[in-house]
Design an enzyme around this catalytic site. Structure first.
Site, PDB file in Angstrom:
ATOM      1  N   THR A  15       0.766  -1.298   0.038  1.00  0.00           N
ATOM      2  CA  THR A  15      -0.038   0.084  -0.063  1.00  0.00           C
ATOM      3  C   THR A  15       0.895   1.068   0.032  1.00  0.00           C
ATOM      4  OG1 THR A  15      -1.693  -1.297   1.363  1.00  0.00           O
ATOM      5  CG2 THR A  15      -1.855   1.067   1.194  1.00  0.00           C
ATOM      6  N   ALA A 256       5.882   0.153  12.144  1.00  0.00           N
ATOM      7  CA  ALA A 256       4.713   0.895  11.215  1.00  0.00           C
ATOM      8  C   ALA A 256       5.491   1.906  10.065  1.00  0.00           C
ATOM      9  CB  ALA A 256       3.745   1.426  11.870  1.00  0.00           C
ATOM     10  N   LYS A 257       4.739   2.447   9.413  1.00  0.00           N
ATOM     11  CA  LYS A 257       5.329   3.643   8.495  1.00  0.00           C
ATOM     12  C   LYS A 257       6.079   4.611   9.195  1.00  0.00           C
ATOM     13  CE  LYS A 257       3.086   1.846   4.471  1.00  0.00           C
ATOM     14  NZ  LYS A 257       1.981   1.660   3.745  1.00  0.00           N
ATOM     15  N   ARG A 258       5.671   4.797  10.517  1.00  0.00           N
ATOM     16  CA  ARG A 258       6.280   6.008  11.395  1.00  0.00           C
ATOM     17  C   ARG A 258       7.843   5.536  11.428  1.00  0.00           C
ATOM     18  NH1 ARG A 258       2.834   3.498  14.639  1.00  0.00           N
ATOM     19  NH2 ARG A 258       3.679   2.428  16.325  1.00  0.00           N
TER      20      ARG A 258
END
Ligand code: GLU
Length: 282
Positions: A15, A256-258
């Site tokens: 994604t 996570a993307k962070r």
């Protein structure tokens, strides 16, 4: 058994709402290894339905990061294949059709509850995967009076069979069971902003791309139970499932993307080489 059912078809489905991190790479790597071990194909699908968050630069970077890491796919948006389109944003008509079928079969109802309504409902504890359990406020709504499913004021939910145990054999974890209405509630099929939900889009795509085994993270185990209900409602055969362990940071939090420092981009810019990362998992 027909010959085509013996062909292994796996997929990786990023994604592009941010940069790929080590957790994605590990899951995708397992998917690639399993496809190779079976002499099968790996399909790349770009899950770019969220147009406000899927920036073109993330998509370009995603291809670059995947290639740098050593991923090779046999079908995908960049190379085509017999199951086009491989971008979810180009597949809306297919999701519409599936949604209309589910609606016509009476599995869906329109729901006007906001996220806040659901959170405030007394009877709404968390589902097994930390999603809010829908309290059923709009369940009795008559779906035949709601014609326009892209209308901004409501989403469409799938009515789950309360109390039924949904079981499946995970190829890594063995037999898993989830109770509908308790471990997960009525879930969104079509969002109020006119976009199909992850649950619907992924099911339609895995079916039409003839994926034989879905490899993804353990965080999606409960979603597999939800998706099995969609397969059943549409009369489709479900693929096999293999859920991978999640990669966590030093404090035990799932990546996570962070976690920018563990993005493939950052690791590469800091001199990591893909082969050593791959080797650390074998
Ligand atoms: N695009 C989804 C994700 O990044 C894929 C989930 C799946 O493999 O079903 O989480």
């Amino acid at each position: 058994m027909c010959a085509s059912s013996l062909i292994y078809r796996g997929r990786i489905a990023p994604t592009p709402t941010g940069h790929l991190h080590l957790g994605h790479a590990r899951t995708f790597w397992i998917a690639q290894q399993r496809a190779m071990a079976e002499g099968g194909s790996l399909i790349l699908r770009m899950e770019d339905l969220d147009r406000s968050r899927c920036k073109p630069s993330f998509i370009t970077d995603c291809y670059e990061d995947l290639k740098w890491f050593g991923f090779q796919w046999q079908e995908g948006p960049d190379i085509g294949g017999p199951h086009e389109p491989y971008d979810q944003s180009a597949s809306m008509h297919l999701y519409h059709t599936a949604m209309e079928t589910l609606k016509a079969k009476g599995h869906l109802y329109p729901c006007t509850c906001s996220r806040k309504d659901i959170q405030q409902a007394q009877r709404a504890p968390h589902a097994a995967d930390d999603e809010w359990l829908y309290p059923g406020t709009c369940r009795a709504t008559n779906s035949s009076t709601w014609k326009d499913f892209s209308h901004q004021s409501h989403c469409w939910r799938f009515r789950v069979p309360d109390g039924e145990i949904i079981s499946f054999e995970d190829r890594r974890l063995g037999l898993k069971h989830y109770r509908a209405g308790q471990d997960f509630g009525d879930f969104v099929i079509w969002r109020s902003d006119g976009v199909p939900s992850y649950q619907l889009a992924v099911t339609v795509d895995d079916h039409r791309m003839q994926i034989s085994e879905v490899v993804r993270g353990e965080d999606l185990l409960v979603s597999t139970a939800r998706q099995l209900l969609i397969y059943r409602a549409l009369g489709w055969k479900a693929p096999a499932f293999y859920h991978c362990p999640l990669v966590c940071d030093d404090s035990g939090q799932r990546l996570a993307k962070r976690h920018a420092s563990l993005s493939l981009r950052m690791l590469r810019s800091q001199g990591s080489d893909a082969e050593s990362l791959q080797a650390s998992w074998s």
